[in-house]
Motif scaffolding. Structure first.
Motif, PDB file in Angstrom:
ATOM      1  N   VAL A  82     -27.698 -17.202 -15.798  1.00  0.00           N
ATOM      2  CA  VAL A  82     -26.985 -16.730 -16.987  1.00  0.00           C
ATOM      3  C   VAL A  82     -25.586 -17.355 -16.968  1.00  0.00           C
ATOM      4  O   VAL A  82     -24.795 -17.087 -16.058  1.00  0.00           O
ATOM      5  CB  VAL A  82     -26.882 -15.200 -17.030  1.00  0.00           C
ATOM      6  N   VAL A  83     -25.307 -18.192 -17.950  1.00  0.00           N
ATOM      7  CA  VAL A  83     -24.019 -18.891 -18.020  1.00  0.00           C
ATOM      8  C   VAL A  83     -23.031 -18.019 -18.794  1.00  0.00           C
ATOM      9  O   VAL A  83     -23.228 -17.735 -19.980  1.00  0.00           O
ATOM     10  CB  VAL A  83     -24.175 -20.264 -18.705  1.00  0.00           C
ATOM     11  N   CYS A  84     -21.994 -17.586 -18.101  1.00  0.00           N
ATOM     12  CA  CYS A  84     -20.973 -16.692 -18.677  1.00  0.00           C
ATOM     13  C   CYS A  84     -19.578 -17.260 -18.458  1.00  0.00           C
ATOM     14  O   CYS A  84     -18.619 -16.521 -18.241  1.00  0.00           O
ATOM     15  CB  CYS A  84     -21.076 -15.304 -18.048  1.00  0.00           C
ATOM     16  N   SER A  85     -19.473 -18.579 -18.500  1.00  0.00           N
ATOM     17  CA  SER A  85     -18.210 -19.238 -18.157  1.00  0.00           C
ATOM     18  C   SER A  85     -17.295 -19.455 -19.352  1.00  0.00           C
ATOM     19  O   SER A  85     -16.213 -20.029 -19.217  1.00  0.00           O
ATOM     20  CB  SER A  85     -18.499 -20.583 -17.475  1.00  0.00           C
ATOM     21  N   GLY A  86     -17.719 -18.993 -20.544  1.00  0.00           N
ATOM     22  CA  GLY A  86     -16.850 -19.058 -21.709  1.00  0.00           C
ATOM     23  C   GLY A  86     -16.770 -20.450 -22.324  1.00  0.00           C
ATOM     24  O   GLY A  86     -17.324 -21.422 -21.804  1.00  0.00           O
ATOM     25  N   HIS A  87     -16.039 -20.533 -23.435  1.00  0.00           N
ATOM     26  CA  HIS A  87     -15.862 -21.842 -24.073  1.00  0.00           C
ATOM     27  C   HIS A  87     -14.456 -21.997 -24.650  1.00  0.00           C
ATOM     28  O   HIS A  87     -14.245 -22.679 -25.646  1.00  0.00           O
ATOM     29  CB  HIS A  87     -16.930 -22.061 -25.161  1.00  0.00           C
ATOM     30  N   PHE A  88     -13.489 -21.388 -23.971  1.00  0.00           N
ATOM     31  CA  PHE A  88     -12.095 -21.534 -24.373  1.00  0.00           C
ATOM     32  C   PHE A  88     -11.241 -22.026 -23.203  1.00  0.00           C
ATOM     33  O   PHE A  88     -10.136 -21.537 -22.976  1.00  0.00           O
ATOM     34  CB  PHE A  88     -11.558 -20.206 -24.919  1.00  0.00           C
ATOM     35  N   SER A  89     -11.769 -22.990 -22.460  1.00  0.00           N
ATOM     36  CA  SER A  89     -11.020 -23.489 -21.300  1.00  0.00           C
ATOM     37  C   SER A  89     -10.865 -25.004 -21.292  1.00  0.00           C
ATOM     38  O   SER A  89     -10.026 -25.528 -20.558  1.00  0.00           O
ATOM     39  CB  SER A  89     -11.694 -23.044 -19.997  1.00  0.00           C
ATOM     40  N   VAL A  90     -11.657 -25.718 -22.085  1.00  0.00           N
ATOM     41  CA  VAL A  90     -11.542 -27.180 -22.150  1.00  0.00           C
ATOM     42  C   VAL A  90     -11.035 -27.538 -23.543  1.00  0.00           C
ATOM     43  O   VAL A  90     -11.760 -27.413 -24.539  1.00  0.00           O
ATOM     44  CB  VAL A  90     -12.885 -27.869 -21.863  1.00  0.00           C
TER      45      VAL A  90
ATOM     46  N   VAL B 251     -13.716 -27.185 -26.651  1.00  0.00           N
ATOM     47  CA  VAL B 251     -15.076 -27.722 -26.671  1.00  0.00           C
ATOM     48  C   VAL B 251     -15.928 -26.960 -25.655  1.00  0.00           C
ATOM     49  O   VAL B 251     -15.441 -26.528 -24.611  1.00  0.00           O
ATOM     50  CB  VAL B 251     -15.098 -29.230 -26.358  1.00  0.00           C
ATOM     51  N   HIS B 252     -17.196 -26.783 -25.990  1.00  0.00           N
ATOM     52  CA  HIS B 252     -18.143 -26.208 -25.039  1.00  0.00           C
ATOM     53  C   HIS B 252     -18.392 -27.255 -23.959  1.00  0.00           C
ATOM     54  O   HIS B 252     -18.821 -28.376 -24.260  1.00  0.00           O
ATOM     55  CB  HIS B 252     -19.458 -25.863 -25.739  1.00  0.00           C
ATOM     56  N   ASN B 253     -18.129 -26.888 -22.739  1.00  0.00           N
ATOM     57  CA  ASN B 253     -18.194 -27.868 -21.662  1.00  0.00           C
ATOM     58  C   ASN B 253     -18.775 -27.219 -20.408  1.00  0.00           C
ATOM     59  O   ASN B 253     -18.234 -26.242 -19.909  1.00  0.00           O
ATOM     60  CB  ASN B 253     -16.793 -28.419 -21.363  1.00  0.00           C
TER      61      ASN B 253
END
Length: 475
Positions: free
Chosen positions: A180-188, A296-298
């Motif tokens: 389960v990927v829960c790493s967010g998409h507001f960091s790159v 960006v989603h990374n």
């Protein structure tokens, strides 16, 4: 005799199924609001007597909380990895807490009394940690562990997760049945370039690296973008004494009633020295340019055939029911949508993902899922054309997920109403909307008004924020 045999057989099947589930393994990547929602979902099932898989949650930071875990660092962290957080000092919630409240853990339960509607970062961070501590699941989390690689073997139907402990530099290689990927998409950050940036006689930074509005005191600044970060950073800089703010837009301008030292212009075209030239022919000398141009989603740790690629939208690409990787539903993503609902949407997704893993929910055939996806994408394109349309679209998505699980129900129509009040208040006064109270859908409580208006509240500590408030809320 037959009853005894049937009873024994049923017991055997029950214990076999329980043992089978307890031997499964789930990897959760990230312990921010989405990752901790996933942990809470499993803990809730176990608390009610269900067998659950073995859980390992990898978190590369030194503590849980994701974006709400503030760091002063920019660029690289102490381990030489890109800094995850985009949080800045003096940040207060830009949306009412009543719209993100956990349905199973209210703000009143955590703080033992009602609190105002727009908490500072430290208060929200404490709230996230409070539910985690109550659930008693920290032993599932490996802090300072960064996931380096995730691959899937179709023959064994297992994921191989390679992670590194950033303290010991020890590498682990483990097998999992689900990821389960829960790493967010507001960091790159998404960082556009404009002619003249390389010779600009000031500072260029993305919102990801913005840390302190005091730095902009007495300066003329240019904000490029119209996102939440654009409106909030512009407001923060005004609060802390910026000389002037120029807001540059590409698609459409922010239509707030800005203070007198703000101006709105179309897109930047070039920079010469310290002079910015805009599409309408106007110019403005500035000391700093802040790019509020999104993220960006990374997911560099995922194999190419597992990696989500999508714009920031309400119905992301390649995810069935907004969660399940279409090519392999054993891989799940939480919180990848553009967000109006946040914490409680992550909860709804987590409970739903959990129930698929536990076998309580069975995804339909591919043809039906494709039809569902097309339906939601068409709805998004038709309905998400205004703020209210976006809010209602995401509300219907959250409700669809909650209706399929045992996540506590709450009055989503009420939450929509609070969102719309918030939007109205922002357009009425962008510098005063945080001084307006909202009503909790979970408790029915009208929030008190903070003891100090936001524009003059320079102490954002939890201690100051939670001081006894003698003001009575007024609608």
């Amino acid at each position: 005799y037959q009853r005894r045999v049937h009873g024994t057989l049923s017991e055997c099947l029950f214990f076999f199924a329980r043992s089978h589930m307890e031997n499964k393994r789930v990897a959760i990547v990230g312990a921010g609001p989405s990752g901790t929602a996933m942990l809470r979902a499993f803990q809730s099932a176990r608390q009610k007597g269900a067998a659950i898989p073995q859980i390992v949650c990898y978190e590369k930071q030194h503590d849980i909380g994701g974006m709400w875990n503030y760091t002063w660092r920019t660029g690289l962290d102490e381990h030489g990895n890109p800094v995850h957080g985009s949080m800045y000092r003096y940040l207060w919630s830009n949306g009412p807490k009543e719209c993100l409240e956990f349905a199973d853990y209210s703000f009143e339960e955590h703080f033992k009394r009602p609190i105002p509607s727009f908490p500072p970062r430290e208060v929200l961070f404490d709230y996230i940690k409070g539910r985690l501590e109550k659930a008693n699941v920290r032993h599932w989390i490996r802090l300072n562990n960064i996931v380096r690689s995730v691959e899937y073997d179709e023959n064994t139907e297992e994921f191989t997760v390679i992670a590194r402990d950033l303290k010991t530099q020890r590498e682990t290689v483990e097998k999992f049945d689900y990821v389960v990927v829960c790493s967010g998409h507001f960091s790159v950050p998404n960082v556009p370039e404009f002619p003249g940036f390389e010779k600009f006689e000031g500072r260029v930074l993305h919102a990801h690296d913005f840390r302190d509005a005091v730095e902009m005191r007495g300066k003329d600044i240019l904000i490029i973008g119209t996102s939440y970060s654009a409106e909030d950073i512009a407001s923060q800089c005004y609060k802390y004494g910026v000389r002037s703010v120029t807001c540059s837009w590409r698609t459409s301008p922010m239509t707030f009633h800005w203070p007198a030292n703000f101006r709105t212009v179309p897109l930047l075209q070039k920079v010469v020295g310290k002079t910015c030239h805009f599409l309408d022919g106007s110019t403005q000398d500035v000391d700093a340019i802040i790019l509020c141009t999104g993220y960006v989603h990374n997911f560099p740790f995922l194999a190419d055939d597992l990696r989500l690629q999508t714009a920031n939208r309400l119905w992301p690409n390649s995810l069935d029911r907004g969660i399940f990787w279409q090519a392999n539903p054993r891989l799940m993503y939480l919180g990848m949508q553009d967000q109006w609902f946040t914490f409680n949407m992550f909860d709804a997704q987590a409970w739903y993902a959990r129930d698929v893993i536990l076998g309580r929910i069975h995804l339909p055939p591919r043809s039906q899922l494709d039809a569902e996806f097309a339906h939601w994408r068409q709805r998004e394109e038709a309905e998400a054309t205004s703020d209210e349309g976006c809010i209602r679209f995401q509300a219907s998505y959250v409700k669809m997920l909650i209706d399929g699980t045992d996540y506590p129900t709450f009055n989503i129509e009420h939450v929509i109403g609070e969102f719309l009040k918030w939007e109205h208040n922002k357009h009425e006064s962008i510098m005063e909307f945080r001084d307006r109270p909202h009503v909790s859908a979970m408790t029915g409580t009208l929030a008190p008004i903070h003891h100090t208006p936001w524009i003059t509240a320079f102490d954002d500590s939890m201690e100051c924020y939670l001081k006894t408030n003698d003001n009575k809320a007024r609608l």
